[in-house]
Scaffold this motif. Structure first.
Motif, short mmCIF file in Angstrom:
data_model
loop_
_atom_site.label_atom_id
_atom_site.label_comp_id
_atom_site.label_asym_id
_atom_site.label_seq_id
_atom_site.Cartn_x
_atom_site.Cartn_y
_atom_site.Cartn_z
N ALA A 271 -23.56 -6.11 -5.33
CA ALA A 271 -23.69 -7.05 -4.22
C ALA A 271 -22.77 -6.60 -3.09
CB ALA A 271 -23.33 -8.46 -4.67
N LEU A 272 -23.06 -7.04 -1.88
CA LEU A 272 -22.32 -6.56 -0.71
C LEU A 272 -20.98 -7.26 -0.55
CD1 LEU A 272 -25.23 -6.18 1.87
CD2 LEU A 272 -24.06 -4.39 0.60
N THR A 273 -20.13 -7.13 -1.55
CA THR A 273 -18.79 -7.71 -1.48
C THR A 273 -17.78 -6.67 -1.95
OG1 THR A 273 -18.76 -8.58 -3.74
CG2 THR A 273 -19.72 -10.00 -2.02
N MET A 274 -16.54 -6.87 -1.55
CA MET A 274 -15.47 -5.97 -1.95
C MET A 274 -15.29 -5.96 -3.46
SD MET A 274 -11.78 -5.93 -0.05
CE MET A 274 -12.56 -6.45 1.48
N ASP A 275 -15.33 -7.15 -4.07
CA ASP A 275 -15.10 -7.26 -5.50
C ASP A 275 -16.23 -6.59 -6.29
OD1 ASP A 275 -13.10 -8.24 -7.28
OD2 ASP A 275 -14.55 -9.70 -8.03
N ALA A 276 -17.47 -6.76 -5.82
CA ALA A 276 -18.59 -6.10 -6.49
C ALA A 276 -18.48 -4.59 -6.37
CB ALA A 276 -19.91 -6.59 -5.89
N GLY A 277 -18.02 -4.10 -5.24
CA GLY A 277 -17.81 -2.67 -5.07
C GLY A 277 -16.73 -2.14 -6.01
N ARG A 278 -15.67 -2.94 -6.19
CA ARG A 278 -14.61 -2.54 -7.12
C ARG A 278 -15.14 -2.42 -8.54
NH1 ARG A 278 -12.08 -5.22 -10.67
NH2 ARG A 278 -12.78 -7.23 -9.87
N VAL B 194 -14.24 -0.17 0.33
CA VAL B 194 -12.88 -0.69 0.18
C VAL B 194 -12.67 -1.16 -1.26
CG1 VAL B 194 -11.28 -2.50 0.89
CG2 VAL B 194 -12.64 -1.30 2.60
N GLY B 195 -13.71 -1.75 -1.85
CA GLY B 195 -13.64 -2.11 -3.27
C GLY B 195 -13.45 -0.89 -4.14
N ALA B 196 -14.11 0.21 -3.77
CA ALA B 196 -13.97 1.46 -4.53
C ALA B 196 -12.55 2.01 -4.42
CB ALA B 196 -14.98 2.49 -4.02
N LEU B 197 -11.93 1.88 -3.25
CA LEU B 197 -10.53 2.30 -3.09
C LEU B 197 -9.62 1.51 -4.04
CD1 LEU B 197 -10.09 2.54 0.81
CD2 LEU B 197 -10.42 4.42 -0.79
N LYS B 198 -9.88 0.23 -4.16
CA LYS B 198 -9.07 -0.61 -5.05
C LYS B 198 -9.28 -0.21 -6.51
CE LYS B 198 -8.72 -5.01 -4.03
NZ LYS B 198 -9.06 -6.42 -3.71
N ALA B 199 -10.53 0.11 -6.86
CA ALA B 199 -10.82 0.53 -8.24
C ALA B 199 -10.06 1.81 -8.59
CB ALA B 199 -12.32 0.73 -8.41
N ALA B 200 -10.10 2.77 -7.67
CA ALA B 200 -9.41 4.04 -7.92
C ALA B 200 -7.91 3.80 -8.13
CB ALA B 200 -9.65 4.99 -6.75
N ARG B 201 -7.34 2.95 -7.28
CA ARG B 201 -5.90 2.68 -7.39
C ARG B 201 -5.58 2.02 -8.73
NH1 ARG B 201 -5.58 0.01 -3.02
NH2 ARG B 201 -5.28 1.86 -1.75
N ARG B 202 -6.41 1.08 -9.17
CA ARG B 202 -6.16 0.39 -10.44
C ARG B 202 -6.25 1.34 -11.63
NH1 ARG B 202 -8.78 -5.70 -10.42
NH2 ARG B 202 -7.90 -6.38 -8.43
N LEU B 203 -7.06 2.39 -11.48
CA LEU B 203 -7.23 3.34 -12.57
C LEU B 203 -6.25 4.51 -12.47
CD1 LEU B 203 -11.14 3.41 -12.67
CD2 LEU B 203 -9.61 2.37 -14.36
N GLY B 204 -5.34 4.44 -11.52
CA GLY B 204 -4.34 5.49 -11.38
C GLY B 204 -4.87 6.75 -10.72
N LEU B 205 -5.98 6.64 -9.99
CA LEU B 205 -6.56 7.80 -9.31
C LEU B 205 -6.15 7.80 -7.84
CD1 LEU B 205 -10.17 7.62 -10.80
CD2 LEU B 205 -8.33 9.15 -11.49
N ARG B 206 -5.96 8.98 -7.28
CA ARG B 206 -5.58 9.11 -5.88
C ARG B 206 -6.83 9.40 -5.04
NH1 ARG B 206 -1.96 14.09 -6.31
NH2 ARG B 206 -3.74 14.58 -7.66
N VAL B 207 -6.89 8.76 -3.88
CA VAL B 207 -7.94 9.03 -2.89
C VAL B 207 -7.27 9.70 -1.69
CG1 VAL B 207 -9.68 7.99 -1.39
CG2 VAL B 207 -9.26 7.00 -3.65
N PRO B 208 -7.73 10.90 -1.33
CA PRO B 208 -8.91 11.62 -1.78
C PRO B 208 -8.62 12.73 -2.80
CG PRO B 208 -8.14 12.60 0.25
CD PRO B 208 -7.16 11.52 -0.10
N GLU B 209 -7.37 12.87 -3.28
CA GLU B 209 -7.03 14.01 -4.13
C GLU B 209 -7.85 14.04 -5.42
OE1 GLU B 209 -3.51 13.07 -1.55
OE2 GLU B 209 -4.91 11.92 -2.79
#
Length: 336
Positions: free
Chosen positions: A220-227, A253-268
Protein backbone atom coordinates in the motif's frame (compact mmCIF):
# COMPACT_ATOMS: atom_id res chain seq x y z
CA UNK A 1 -22.81 60.24 1.88
CA UNK A 2 -24.26 57.94 -0.75
CA UNK A 3 -22.31 54.79 -1.63
CA UNK A 4 -20.28 54.98 -4.80
CA UNK A 5 -22.18 53.46 -7.71
CA UNK A 6 -21.11 49.94 -8.62
CA UNK A 7 -18.99 49.99 -11.81
CA UNK A 8 -20.62 48.61 -14.95
CA UNK A 9 -19.31 46.94 -18.09
CA UNK A 10 -19.67 50.34 -19.79
CA UNK A 11 -17.24 51.81 -17.23
CA UNK A 12 -14.78 48.98 -17.90
CA UNK A 13 -15.06 49.53 -21.65
CA UNK A 14 -14.35 53.24 -21.21
CA UNK A 15 -11.38 52.57 -18.91
CA UNK A 16 -9.86 50.02 -21.32
CA UNK A 17 -10.68 52.00 -24.44
CA UNK A 18 -12.72 49.22 -26.01
CA UNK A 19 -16.36 48.54 -26.80
CA UNK A 20 -18.87 47.00 -24.38
CA UNK A 21 -19.10 44.05 -26.76
CA UNK A 22 -15.40 43.39 -26.24
CA UNK A 23 -15.87 43.45 -22.47
CA UNK A 24 -18.71 40.93 -22.83
CA UNK A 25 -16.52 38.69 -24.99
CA UNK A 26 -13.71 38.75 -22.43
CA UNK A 27 -15.89 38.03 -19.40
CA UNK A 28 -17.89 35.47 -21.34
CA UNK A 29 -14.57 33.77 -22.21
CA UNK A 30 -15.43 34.02 -25.90
CA UNK A 31 -12.59 36.35 -26.84
CA UNK A 32 -10.22 33.68 -28.21
CA UNK A 33 -9.76 34.29 -31.92
CA UNK A 34 -11.81 37.49 -31.75
CA UNK A 35 -9.61 39.87 -29.80
CA UNK A 36 -5.94 39.71 -28.93
CA UNK A 37 -4.62 38.37 -25.65
CA UNK A 38 -3.22 41.85 -24.96
CA UNK A 39 -6.68 43.44 -25.25
CA UNK A 40 -8.20 40.72 -23.05
CA UNK A 41 -5.59 41.41 -20.37
CA UNK A 42 -6.22 45.19 -20.61
CA UNK A 43 -9.94 44.59 -20.10
CA UNK A 44 -9.31 42.41 -17.03
CA UNK A 45 -6.83 44.98 -15.66
CA UNK A 46 -9.37 47.76 -16.13
CA UNK A 47 -12.03 45.68 -14.36
CA UNK A 48 -9.63 45.02 -11.49
CA UNK A 49 -8.77 48.72 -11.19
CA UNK A 50 -12.45 49.72 -11.06
CA UNK A 51 -13.48 46.84 -8.81
CA UNK A 52 -15.89 45.56 -11.46
CA UNK A 53 -17.47 42.16 -10.93
CA UNK A 54 -19.66 40.63 -13.67
CA UNK A 55 -23.14 39.49 -12.67
CA UNK A 56 -22.42 35.77 -12.72
CA UNK A 57 -25.92 34.68 -11.77
CA UNK A 58 -27.49 36.56 -14.64
CA UNK A 59 -24.83 35.40 -17.07
CA UNK A 60 -25.22 31.77 -16.00
CA UNK A 61 -28.95 31.91 -16.60
CA UNK A 62 -28.32 33.43 -20.00
CA UNK A 63 -25.57 31.07 -21.13
CA UNK A 64 -26.33 27.88 -19.22
CA UNK A 65 -22.75 27.92 -17.92
CA UNK A 66 -21.69 27.95 -14.26
CA UNK A 67 -18.01 28.83 -14.85
CA UNK A 68 -17.15 26.08 -12.37
CA UNK A 69 -15.22 22.86 -12.96
CA UNK A 70 -14.35 20.02 -10.62
CA UNK A 71 -10.92 18.49 -10.04
CA UNK A 72 -11.14 14.95 -8.66
CA UNK A 73 -8.00 13.46 -7.09
CA UNK A 74 -7.34 10.26 -5.13
CA UNK A 75 -6.09 12.06 -2.01
CA UNK A 76 -6.00 15.58 -0.58
CA UNK A 77 -3.01 14.83 1.66
CA UNK A 78 -0.61 13.90 -1.15
CA UNK A 79 1.78 16.71 -2.04
CA UNK A 80 1.71 15.71 -5.72
CA UNK A 81 -2.00 16.52 -5.99
CA UNK A 82 -1.54 19.82 -4.18
CA UNK A 83 0.94 20.83 -6.87
CA UNK A 84 -1.39 19.54 -9.58
CA UNK A 85 -4.24 21.64 -8.16
CA UNK A 86 -2.00 24.72 -8.14
CA UNK A 87 -1.34 24.37 -11.86
CA UNK A 88 -4.96 23.63 -12.74
CA UNK A 89 -6.28 26.55 -10.65
CA UNK A 90 -3.77 28.92 -12.23
CA UNK A 91 -5.02 28.20 -15.75
CA UNK A 92 -8.66 28.17 -14.62
CA UNK A 93 -8.29 31.65 -13.12
CA UNK A 94 -6.91 32.95 -16.41
CA UNK A 95 -10.15 31.86 -18.04
CA UNK A 96 -12.50 33.04 -15.31
CA UNK A 97 -13.24 29.53 -14.03
CA UNK A 98 -13.63 28.39 -10.45
CA UNK A 99 -12.27 25.01 -9.35
CA UNK A 100 -13.97 22.69 -6.85
CA UNK A 101 -11.57 20.12 -5.38
CA UNK A 102 -13.03 16.70 -4.58
CA UNK A 103 -11.33 13.52 -3.28
CA UNK A 104 -12.43 10.24 -4.82
CA UNK A 105 -13.30 7.35 -2.46
CA UNK A 106 -10.16 5.62 -1.17
CA UNK A 107 -11.78 2.17 -1.53
CA UNK A 108 -12.09 2.49 -5.31
CA UNK A 109 -15.89 2.66 -5.35
CA UNK A 110 -17.61 5.11 -7.71
CA UNK A 111 -17.29 8.71 -6.58
CA UNK A 112 -20.50 10.06 -5.09
CA UNK A 113 -21.89 13.04 -6.92
CA UNK A 114 -21.73 15.83 -4.30
CA UNK A 115 -24.47 17.80 -6.06
CA UNK A 116 -28.09 16.97 -6.70
CA UNK A 117 -27.27 17.48 -10.35
CA UNK A 118 -23.66 17.87 -11.36
CA UNK A 119 -24.74 19.06 -14.78
CA UNK A 120 -26.59 21.98 -13.18
CA UNK A 121 -23.61 22.89 -11.00
CA UNK A 122 -20.52 22.15 -13.13
CA UNK A 123 -19.26 22.83 -16.63
CA UNK A 124 -16.71 20.02 -16.70
CA UNK A 125 -14.57 17.55 -14.78
CA UNK A 126 -10.80 17.05 -14.56
CA UNK A 127 -9.90 13.72 -12.94
CA UNK A 128 -6.47 12.38 -12.02
CA UNK A 129 -5.00 8.91 -11.56
CA UNK A 130 -8.10 6.78 -11.30
CA UNK A 131 -10.14 4.22 -13.18
CA UNK A 132 -12.84 5.69 -15.38
CA UNK A 133 -15.60 3.66 -13.69
CA UNK A 134 -15.01 5.70 -10.52
CA UNK A 135 -16.51 8.62 -12.45
CA UNK A 136 -19.74 6.92 -13.51
CA UNK A 137 -21.92 9.40 -11.56
CA UNK A 138 -20.42 12.33 -13.45
CA UNK A 139 -20.30 10.52 -16.78
CA UNK A 140 -24.05 10.00 -16.53
CA UNK A 141 -24.52 13.76 -16.40
CA UNK A 142 -22.83 14.06 -19.77
CA UNK A 143 -20.20 16.46 -18.46
CA UNK A 144 -17.04 17.15 -20.48
CA UNK A 145 -14.27 15.03 -18.96
CA UNK A 146 -10.48 15.25 -19.20
CA UNK A 147 -8.40 12.54 -17.50
CA UNK A 148 -4.88 12.90 -16.09
CA UNK A 149 -2.34 10.12 -15.61
CA UNK A 150 -4.91 7.63 -16.87
CA UNK A 151 -5.51 5.14 -19.66
CA UNK A 152 -5.53 7.08 -22.96
CA UNK A 153 -7.80 4.40 -24.43
CA UNK A 154 -10.59 5.52 -22.09
CA UNK A 155 -13.53 6.31 -24.36
CA UNK A 156 -15.32 8.40 -21.73
CA UNK A 157 -12.72 11.18 -21.71
CA UNK A 158 -12.51 13.90 -24.33
CA UNK A 159 -8.73 13.62 -24.01
CA UNK A 160 -6.05 12.40 -21.60
CA UNK A 161 -2.95 14.22 -20.34
CA UNK A 162 -0.22 11.86 -19.15
CA UNK A 163 3.27 11.88 -17.76
CA UNK A 164 5.89 9.83 -19.57
CA UNK A 165 6.10 7.30 -16.72
CA UNK A 166 7.41 4.67 -19.15
CA UNK A 167 10.50 6.77 -19.77
CA UNK A 168 10.75 7.55 -16.05
CA UNK A 169 10.93 3.86 -15.19
CA UNK A 170 13.36 3.29 -18.05
CA UNK A 171 15.62 6.07 -16.73
CA UNK A 172 15.79 4.70 -13.20
CA UNK A 173 16.33 1.12 -14.42
CA UNK A 174 19.12 2.27 -16.74
CA UNK A 175 20.73 4.14 -13.86
CA UNK A 176 20.76 1.05 -11.63
CA UNK A 177 22.06 -1.18 -14.41
CA UNK A 178 24.86 1.29 -15.19
CA UNK A 179 25.92 1.16 -11.54
CA UNK A 180 26.20 -2.63 -11.87
CA UNK A 181 23.02 -3.83 -10.12
CA UNK A 182 21.69 -7.16 -11.34
CA UNK A 183 19.44 -8.18 -8.42
CA UNK A 184 16.61 -5.65 -8.24
CA UNK A 185 13.44 -5.72 -6.15
CA UNK A 186 10.45 -3.69 -7.30
CA UNK A 187 8.31 -2.46 -4.39
CA UNK A 188 5.20 -1.91 -6.46
CA UNK A 189 2.10 0.06 -5.49
CA UNK A 190 -0.77 -2.16 -4.41
CA UNK A 191 -3.18 0.00 -6.39
CA UNK A 192 -5.23 -1.14 -9.37
CA UNK A 193 -4.56 1.77 -11.69
CA UNK A 194 -3.29 2.33 -15.20
CA UNK A 195 -0.22 4.32 -14.20
CA UNK A 196 1.20 1.67 -11.85
CA UNK A 197 0.47 -1.15 -14.30
CA UNK A 198 2.36 0.79 -16.98
CA UNK A 199 5.32 1.28 -14.65
CA UNK A 200 5.57 -2.44 -13.93
CA UNK A 201 5.51 -3.31 -17.62
CA UNK A 202 8.08 -0.62 -18.41
CA UNK A 203 10.46 -1.91 -15.74
CA UNK A 204 10.19 -5.50 -16.97
CA UNK A 205 10.87 -4.32 -20.53
CA UNK A 206 13.87 -2.22 -19.43
CA UNK A 207 15.46 -5.20 -17.66
CA UNK A 208 14.64 -7.74 -20.34
CA UNK A 209 17.78 -9.22 -21.88
CA UNK A 210 20.13 -7.61 -19.35
CA UNK A 211 20.55 -10.69 -17.18
CA UNK A 212 19.10 -8.85 -14.20
CA UNK A 213 16.86 -10.66 -11.69
CA UNK A 214 13.63 -8.87 -10.87
CA UNK A 215 11.52 -9.64 -7.83
CA UNK A 216 8.25 -7.79 -7.26
CA UNK A 217 6.48 -7.25 -3.94
CA UNK A 218 3.34 -5.13 -3.56
CA UNK A 219 2.62 -2.60 -0.85
CA UNK A 220 0.00 0.00 0.00
CA UNK A 221 1.15 3.57 -0.59
CA UNK A 222 2.35 4.22 2.94
CA UNK A 223 5.74 4.46 4.60
CA UNK A 224 4.99 1.56 6.94
CA UNK A 225 3.85 -0.70 4.09
CA UNK A 226 7.04 0.13 2.21
CA UNK A 227 9.10 -0.78 5.27
CA UNK A 228 7.38 -4.16 5.65
CA UNK A 229 7.75 -4.98 1.95
CA UNK A 230 11.43 -4.05 2.00
CA UNK A 231 12.05 -6.15 5.10
CA UNK A 232 10.49 -9.13 3.32
CA UNK A 233 12.98 -9.04 0.44
CA UNK A 234 16.02 -7.92 2.45
CA UNK A 235 15.69 -10.78 4.92
CA UNK A 236 16.69 -13.20 2.14
CA UNK A 237 20.45 -12.94 2.67
CA UNK A 238 21.21 -15.62 0.07
CA UNK A 239 19.70 -13.75 -2.88
CA UNK A 240 19.27 -10.36 -1.28
CA UNK A 241 18.59 -7.65 -3.89
CA UNK A 242 21.24 -4.99 -4.22
CA UNK A 243 18.70 -2.35 -5.23
CA UNK A 244 15.11 -1.54 -4.21
CA UNK A 245 13.15 0.32 -6.87
CA UNK A 246 10.01 1.85 -5.34
CA UNK A 247 6.87 3.17 -7.06
CA UNK A 248 6.48 6.11 -4.66
CA UNK A 249 8.80 8.20 -2.49
CA UNK A 250 6.98 7.21 0.72
CA UNK A 251 7.56 3.54 -0.11
CA UNK A 252 11.24 4.35 -0.63
CA UNK A 253 11.47 6.11 2.74
CA UNK A 254 9.95 2.99 4.29
CA UNK A 255 12.64 0.96 2.52
CA UNK A 256 15.34 3.19 4.04
CA UNK A 257 13.92 2.46 7.50
CA UNK A 258 13.84 -1.29 6.78
CA UNK A 259 17.49 -1.29 5.73
CA UNK A 260 18.49 0.59 8.88
CA UNK A 261 16.56 -1.82 11.12
CA UNK A 262 18.33 -4.76 9.50
CA UNK A 263 21.75 -3.20 9.97
CA UNK A 264 22.24 -2.48 6.26
CA UNK A 265 23.81 0.71 4.94
CA UNK A 266 22.28 2.75 2.11
CA UNK A 267 23.75 2.93 -0.47
CA UNK A 268 26.83 0.83 0.48
CA UNK A 269 24.86 -2.40 1.04
CA UNK A 270 21.66 -1.66 -0.85
CA UNK A 271 20.53 1.15 -3.16
CA UNK A 272 17.04 2.64 -2.92
CA UNK A 273 15.09 4.71 -5.47
CA UNK A 274 11.74 6.46 -5.36
CA UNK A 275 9.24 8.02 -7.74
CA UNK A 276 7.62 11.51 -7.62
CA UNK A 277 10.36 13.68 -6.02
CA UNK A 278 8.23 14.88 -3.10
CA UNK A 279 9.73 17.16 -0.47
CA UNK A 280 10.50 14.16 1.73
CA UNK A 281 12.90 12.80 -0.92
CA UNK A 282 15.48 15.47 -0.02
CA UNK A 283 14.57 15.58 3.69
CA UNK A 284 15.80 12.06 4.50
CA UNK A 285 19.38 10.87 4.83
CA UNK A 286 20.70 9.75 2.46
CA UNK A 287 18.63 11.85 0.09
CA UNK A 288 16.62 9.81 -2.37
CA UNK A 289 17.42 9.16 -5.99
CA UNK A 290 13.98 9.51 -7.54
CA UNK A 291 12.00 10.36 -10.69
CA UNK A 292 10.73 13.94 -10.70
CA UNK A 293 7.13 14.32 -11.87
CA UNK A 294 6.16 17.90 -12.85
CA UNK A 295 2.74 17.86 -11.17
CA UNK A 296 2.03 21.56 -11.66
CA UNK A 297 2.63 21.19 -15.41
CA UNK A 298 0.18 18.26 -15.48
CA UNK A 299 -2.48 20.40 -13.83
CA UNK A 300 -1.86 23.29 -16.22
CA UNK A 301 -2.00 21.14 -19.35
CA UNK A 302 -5.04 19.26 -18.09
CA UNK A 303 -7.00 22.43 -17.37
CA UNK A 304 -5.91 23.91 -20.71
CA UNK A 305 -7.32 20.82 -22.43
CA UNK A 306 -10.59 21.10 -20.49
CA UNK A 307 -10.92 24.78 -21.41
CA UNK A 308 -10.54 23.78 -25.07
CA UNK A 309 -13.25 21.14 -24.69
CA UNK A 310 -15.59 23.69 -23.08
CA UNK A 311 -14.95 26.01 -26.02
CA UNK A 312 -16.05 23.20 -28.35
CA UNK A 313 -12.52 22.80 -29.66
CA UNK A 314 -10.78 19.49 -30.20
CA UNK A 315 -7.79 19.29 -27.82
CA UNK A 316 -6.33 16.28 -29.62
CA UNK A 317 -4.00 13.86 -27.88
CA UNK A 318 -1.17 15.86 -26.30
CA UNK A 319 2.30 14.35 -26.07
CA UNK A 320 3.26 12.79 -22.76
CA UNK A 321 4.88 15.26 -20.36
CA UNK A 322 8.61 14.51 -19.87
CA UNK A 323 9.90 13.38 -16.47
CA UNK A 324 13.47 13.38 -15.18
CA UNK A 325 15.67 11.26 -12.96
CA UNK A 326 17.20 13.09 -9.98
CA UNK A 327 20.29 11.24 -8.76
CA UNK A 328 21.08 11.71 -5.08
CA UNK A 329 22.88 9.81 -2.35
CA UNK A 330 20.70 6.69 -2.02
CA UNK A 331 22.22 4.88 -5.01
CA UNK A 332 25.74 3.58 -5.62
CA UNK A 333 27.41 0.50 -7.14
CA UNK A 334 26.45 -2.79 -5.45
CA UNK A 335 28.70 -4.29 -2.79
CA UNK A 336 31.48 -6.49 -4.13
Amino acid sequence: MADKARPTSRDVAREAGVSQATVSLVFGDKWHGRVSERIAMEVRDAASTLGYRPNLAARNLRTGRTRTVMLIVPALTNEYYARLYTGAAQVAAQHGLGVVLYPSPSDGRPARNPFVSAQASLDGVLASSMASDVLSAFDGDGLPLVMLDSDPANSRAATTVNLDVVDGMRQVATHLLALGHRRIAHIAAEVDSWTFAVRSRALAAALDGTGAELRTVHAALTMDAGRRAAETVLHDSGRRPTALLCDFDFLAVGALKAARRLGLRVPEDVSVTGFDDLTIASAVEPELTTVRLPAKEVGMQGMTALVSVLADERPGNPADIPVSLVVRGSTAPPPA
